[in-house]
Each structure stands twice: as structure tokens, then as C-alpha cells.
Scaffold this motif. Structure first.
Motif, PDB file in Angstrom:
ATOM      1  N   THR A   1       5.795   4.714 -15.741  1.00 17.24           N
ATOM      2  CA  THR A   1       5.020   4.649 -14.510  1.00 17.24           C
ATOM      3  C   THR A   1       3.945   5.733 -14.551  1.00 17.24           C
ATOM      4  OG1 THR A   1       6.551   6.149 -13.377  1.00 17.24           O
ATOM      5  CG2 THR A   1       6.960   3.798 -13.150  1.00 17.24           C
ATOM      6  N   PRO A   2       2.820   5.503 -13.908  1.00 13.11           N
ATOM      7  CA  PRO A   2       1.751   6.513 -13.951  1.00 13.11           C
ATOM      8  C   PRO A   2       2.140   7.784 -13.217  1.00 13.11           C
ATOM      9  CG  PRO A   2       1.210   4.757 -12.410  1.00 13.11           C
ATOM     10  CD  PRO A   2       2.433   4.317 -13.143  1.00 13.11           C
ATOM     11  N   VAL A   3       1.799   8.912 -13.814  1.00 11.56           N
ATOM     12  CA  VAL A   3       2.086  10.201 -13.176  1.00 11.56           C
ATOM     13  C   VAL A   3       0.916  10.506 -12.242  1.00 11.56           C
ATOM     14  CG1 VAL A   3       2.780  12.589 -13.565  1.00 11.56           C
ATOM     15  CG2 VAL A   3       3.311  10.852 -15.270  1.00 11.56           C
ATOM     16  N   VAL A   4       0.888   9.796 -11.129  1.00 13.25           N
ATOM     17  CA  VAL A   4      -0.206   9.891 -10.166  1.00 13.25           C
ATOM     18  C   VAL A   4       0.382  10.127  -8.784  1.00 13.25           C
ATOM     19  CG1 VAL A   4      -2.105   8.653  -9.064  1.00 13.25           C
ATOM     20  CG2 VAL A   4      -1.698   8.360 -11.502  1.00 13.25           C
ATOM     21  N   GLY A   5      -0.106  11.149  -8.090  1.00 12.99           N
ATOM     22  CA  GLY A   5       0.308  11.373  -6.709  1.00 12.99           C
ATOM     23  C   GLY A   5       1.480  12.317  -6.562  1.00 12.99           C
ATOM     24  N   VAL A   6       2.224  12.146  -5.492  1.00 11.86           N
ATOM     25  CA  VAL A   6       3.300  13.060  -5.104  1.00 11.86           C
ATOM     26  C   VAL A   6       4.506  12.895  -6.021  1.00 11.86           C
ATOM     27  CG1 VAL A   6       4.917  13.640  -3.262  1.00 11.86           C
ATOM     28  CG2 VAL A   6       2.547  13.055  -2.699  1.00 11.86           C
ATOM     29  N   PRO A   7       5.047  13.980  -6.609  1.00  9.60           N
ATOM     30  CA  PRO A   7       6.298  13.875  -7.371  1.00  9.60           C
ATOM     31  C   PRO A   7       7.453  13.495  -6.426  1.00  9.60           C
ATOM     32  CG  PRO A   7       5.156  15.955  -7.807  1.00  9.60           C
ATOM     33  CD  PRO A   7       4.498  15.349  -6.624  1.00  9.60           C
ATOM     34  N   LEU A   8       8.111  12.391  -6.709  1.00  6.68           N
ATOM     35  CA  LEU A   8       9.143  11.873  -5.818  1.00  6.68           C
ATOM     36  C   LEU A   8      10.556  12.170  -6.306  1.00  6.68           C
ATOM     37  CD1 LEU A   8       7.556   8.396  -5.007  1.00  6.68           C
ATOM     38  CD2 LEU A   8       7.440  10.489  -3.642  1.00  6.68           C
TER      39      LEU A   8
END
Length: 538
Positions: free
Chosen positions: A84-91
Motif C-alpha cells: 500500500t502507498p506510504v501516503v498520509g497518516v500512519p495508522l
């Protein structure tokens, strides 16, 4: 000369030899010997073959880790990327593959991974929906996107907003009021906008007012407004906007305008000068306006100017926790007005920034506990629908939260389809633990594989008790979510919470306090009434 090593044949080789005759037998044995000699020089995946060569019976797979090319530059040829793309908030961490999972509606939209900057969160109570949302709010605020929680009923987000230095506005009877006719921060600056833009902004502002007041009146009346009543409201708000310039109008002004037999409204009513006809045709509307007045059951909550103006340069939360859970009608009414007020303020901020009058800011609107509003009055789905369609044009993100798809199942098919459209139009959907009966509802909106359905239902399993300690284990689906984007396979992950987040994510403080008080009372009872020797404590 050293004797040549003998050639030992396996059963398969011996059977192959029997099938050969004459000169072919010798040549076949030569080729077999050469093949084995070559194999001894080739290590293979498990090492060198042959006696004493150290060939391994089995090789365990190595642990996979991920890092940037800078952090693990020496191992770069052996590092694989995330699915999955490492984009945005770390969940959190992928449940089966162990790599980090990131995502949020703002950055996925900016990266063209979704077509709509909105997110819908579904899951049974107590499995981490609010914690997941707070994680996204926390990191987005650090990235410069301001969270606005437009109606926090429990409250779930107030502690976080306070920790971020944001604005918490307590709304409820005896507390701060929110005026449904508040014009917002844009109105005094309309004359500084270009004429065309000022006209559009004024029109949008009036549309917000009409939608808010109409929805509030319908909720208070418990019925839909008829055509005449809707027209009276629209025209009455226009007259108030034209006549009251020094302050924001309030609902009592609208009631007074109607009861004064204003000529514009009289013309719409077509009473032809007959006061009895005028009163009979407007009585239903004036009765509802009186209910929303200072003498009505809601007090002056909607009948006076907004007590605390919203600030658009910091996180904001409307704290509605003072409203009793049993008063669903008031909860829904206040939620509706706060949602409209916050959305109108954000729209104003965007227009001011476009005109160069304010700094450009980005927002994410959080709409929690949607089921309460829809259960109080299913007709409010029209109001919510109008708000959800504005997020892309306004340039803001949106997060909507409820428990199950059944919360969006309304009295008739038309309303239900409109409510399910909230999930269908969402750019990304986070699915927590759900009951098996919910799978059919979900499949009407987007596809789910059998593996995904089994995973979601397993997360909703009941808590188990450890027979040795007598303590309840954590729910199996706590913090587990399936991130779905359109028809693509979902990404299952478990949210990982940091120590700094735990305090603002503790929504069970009142229960912990009660548990501590019960333990203290039990201790005192034992001290005051010591158990006789030999008696068993049950």
C-alpha cells in the motif's frame, strides 16, 4: 592411481538403467556421473550436496523489514516495497504482512488515490472508531490541516482538541447558544469581494440559512414543512437579511415578522387582507417557531445570538455532552445547527482566502454519531446529504462516523438509498468489527470477498474470560480495521497507539473512577467486618 569413486544409484536411477541396453547403458552412466559431479559444485538454496557438505534440511524465511533507501542504503538490493502507498497518516501495522499502513482522506485525495476527500467509519461500539479518528485528527493537525468536530456528544474529541490548543465550545441548555441564522465571519467583508464573487457568496450564505432553519423547523415539528411554509421561511429570511444590518437576525425576529403580517409574506399567503385566513395559513409555522423560542422546551438555545464565535485558525470542537442522552430530539437539533454553522464558517474561510483577505487554511470536518440525528428525524438525511456534497467544492476533508449500516436504514427506500449514498460516495471506508447480518447491507454499496467478510465478523466476537485470572481479555477486534477504497481489495490493519495518545484516547474515565470507588468500598467493608477463619470468600 586412486580408485574412482563408485556410483550409487537410487531406485529411480536403477529403474531408468534397466530401461537402457547395449552401448546406451554405459553412456547413460557417464552422463549421470557428470551430472552429480556438477551438482556437488552448485550450492543451491540449501547448501552443497553430498556427505559432510552441510546441506540444510529446511530453511526458515527471514524476517522482512521496511525502511527508506537512506535508512537501509546498505541493504537496498534486498528491500521490497509496501503493498500500500506510504501516503498520509500512519495508522498501524498490516495484520498479515507486517508492514506499516498509512492513509487519510486528505492526502489520498491529493495523491489521486481517491476521487473524493471523504472517509466513512463503520464499526460496533468499543472497537476503536473514535481512536482511529483521533489519530487522523492528531497527525493532520501536525501536517497543517485543522480538525473541526461539529458535534461531540460523548465527548470523544474534546480532550484532544484541548491538548492541541484548540477551541472547545460547550453548547446546550444553560450553556453557549448557536444561532441558526448566524451569518458567519464572511458577511461583514462581503463589500471587499469582487461584485460577482460577493453575489455568489451572499447567495450561498442564504442557502445555508434556509437549509438550516428548514431542517430545524422540521425536526422540531416532527413533520415536513409544506410548500407554503417553506416559501414563507425562504422569503422571511431574505426580508430579515435586507432589513437587519447591525446584527445577526434570530428566530424570534422571523416569528415577529410573520406575526406582523408583513406585506411580502401576506402576498405569498394570498390572504387578500383577511387576517383570519392569514393566521390559519401561518399558524402551523408560528407554533413551531414558538417552540424554538425562549419559552419553548429548548429554552433560548436557538433564540439568541451565537455566544462564542468560531475561530478558524485552530482546531475546534462543539461539546454537546451536557445534553441528556434521553433527549434525542434536542441532540439531533443541536447537532444539525452545529454542523451547519461549522460548514458555513469553513466555506466563508475558503472564500476569504481566495480573495486574499485571510490566510489559506485546510480543514477536515468530523461528523460523529450520525445515527442519533437520523433516529430522531429521518428527514434530516436531506440536510446531511446537502453538506456531504460540498466537501470537494469547498476544498475540505470530511469524516463521518456511525456504528452500522442499519443506522442508515430509514423508513422508506428513497431515504435509505440517500443515506447509503454517504458510504458509496466516500473516497475511503474504514470497517471495524461488524455483525454477520451487516454483510448483506455492505455488499449493496461495495464488494467484499469471503475472506474480508470473515475477518470483519471475527472482529465483532464477544470478549472472553481468562479462567485462570477471571479477567476479561481485550476484544479480539479492538483497533482492527479494513481499509476499503472502491472495488479494490481491502487492507486489514491494527492501529498502534503511542503512549502520548493514551491519555486523550481514554474515554472510560468515568467507569474507571466508579471501579476505583467500588474497590475502595469493598476494602473498607472487609476491614470493618473481618472474615472468620475458615470461611470462604465467594
Amino acid at each position: 592411481m586412486a580408485p574412482k569413486a563408485s556410483l550409487t544409484l537410487s531406485k529411480e536411477d536403477a529403474r531408468a538403467l534397466e530401461r537402457n541396453h547395449g552401448n546406451k547403458k554405459t553412456s547413460w552412466l557417464v552422463r549421470l556421473r557428470e551430472k552429480r559431479e556438477a551438482a556437488r559444485l552448485d550450492a543451491g538454496a540449501r547448501g552443497y550436496a553430498g556427505p559432510g557438505a552441510g546441506r540444510a534440511v529446511g530453511v526458515e524465511p527471514s524476517v522482512e523489514v521496511m525502511g527508506t533507501s537512506v535508512q537501509v542504503c546498505g541493504f537496498w538490493p534486498f528491500v521490497t516495497g509496501s503493498a500500500t502507498p506510504v501516503v498520509g497518516v500512519p495508522l498501524g501495522i498490516h495484520l498479515t504482512r507486517g508492514f506499516p499502513v498509512c492513509g487519510d482522506p486528505i492526502h489520498y485525495f491529493l495523491a489521486n488515490l481517491i476521487s473524493n476527500p471523504s472517509m466513512f467509519v463503520l464499526g460496533r461500539p468499543g472497537l476503536g472508531k473514535s481512536s482511529l479518528t483521533r489519530r487522523i485528527e492528531t497527525v493532520l493537525e501536525a501536517y497543517g490541516v485543522l480538525p473541526m468536530v461539529l458535534g461531540d456528544l460523548k465527548p470523544d474529541h474534546v480532550d484532544l482538541v484541548r491538548a492541541q490548543g484548540g477551541q472547545v465550545i460547550a453548547v446546550g441548555p444553560g450553556r453557549n447558544a448557536v444561532n441558526p441564522l448566524d451569518r458567519g465571519p464572511l458577511y461583514p467583508l462581503l463589500d471587499q469581494l469582487p461584485d460577482d464573487e460577493a453575489a455568489r457568496a451572499h447567495s450561498d450564505l442564504r442557502a445555508f440559512q434556509v437549509a438550516t432553519v428548514t431542517g430545524l423547523l422540521q425536526q422540531a415539528a416532527g413533520r415536513s414543512l409544506d410548500a407554503l411554509e417553506s416559501t414563507i421561511v425562504s422569503v422571511g429570511l431574505r426580508v430579515l437579511d435586507e432589513t437587519i444590518k447591525d446584527r445577526d437576525p434570530v428566530l424570534p425576529d422571523l416569528l415577529e415578522l410573520i406575526e406582523a403580517h408583513h406585506e411580502t409574506i401576506s402576498r405569498i399567503v394570498q390572504d387578500h387582507g383577511d387576517k383570519a385566513v392569514y393566521s390559519s395559513r401561518t399558524r402551523g409555522l408560528t407554533d413551531v417557531l414558538r417552540k424554538l423560542g425562549a419559552d419553548g422546551p429548548y429554552g433560548d438555545l436557538f433564540a439568541r445570538p451565537t455566544t462564542v464565535a468560531i475561530k478558524l485558525d485552530r482546531p475546534v470542537a462543539f461539546d454537546l455532552s451536557s445534553i441528556e442522552d434521553g433527549d434525542a430530539a434536542l441532540q439531533a437539533a443541536v447537532q444539525q445547527v452545529c454542523w451547519a454553522y461549522g460548514s458555513s464558517a469553513v466555506s466563508a474561510a475558503k472564500r476569504l482566502a481566495a480573495a486574499g483577505l485571510e490566510k489559506e487554511r485546510h480543514y477536515v470536518l468530523v461528523m460523529d454519531e450520525m445515527w442519533r440525528m437520523l433516529r430522531a428525524d429521518p428527514r434530516l438525511v436531506h440536510f446531511i446529504d446537502s453538506l456531504t456534497r460540498l466537501n470537494r467544492t469547498m476544498g475540505v476533508g470530511q469524516i463521518m462516523i456511525t456504528h452500522t449500516m442499519n443506522d442508515l436504514k430509514l423508513p422508506n427506500t428513497e431515504l435509505t438509498q440517500m443515506a447509503w449514498g454517504f458510504v458509496e460516495r466516500a473516497g475511503m471506508v474504514m470497517l471495524g468489527g461488524l455483525a454477520e447480518g451487516e454483510m448483506g447491507n455492505l455488499e449493496t454499496v461495495f464488494s467484499l470477498s469471503e475472506t474480508e467478510k470473515a475477518m470483519i465478523t471475527d472482529w465483532s466476537s464477544e470478549v472472553t474470560i481468562n479462567p485462570e485470572t477471571g479477567q476479561a481479555a481485550a476484544p479480539p477486534g479492538l483497533g482492527c480495521f479494513l481499509m476499503k477504497i472502491g472495488k479494490k481489495p481491502g487492507t486489514p490493519f491494527r492501529m498502534v497507539m503511542t503512549d502520548l495518545e493514551r491519555d486523550v484516547n481514554d474515554t472510560n474515565r468515568s467507569w474507571k473512577q466508579m471501579s476505583a470507588e467500588v474497590a475502595e468500598r469493598r476494602r473498607r467493608m472487609v476491614e470493618d467486618n473481618p472474615i472468620e477463619e475458615g470461611m470462604e470468600v465467594i
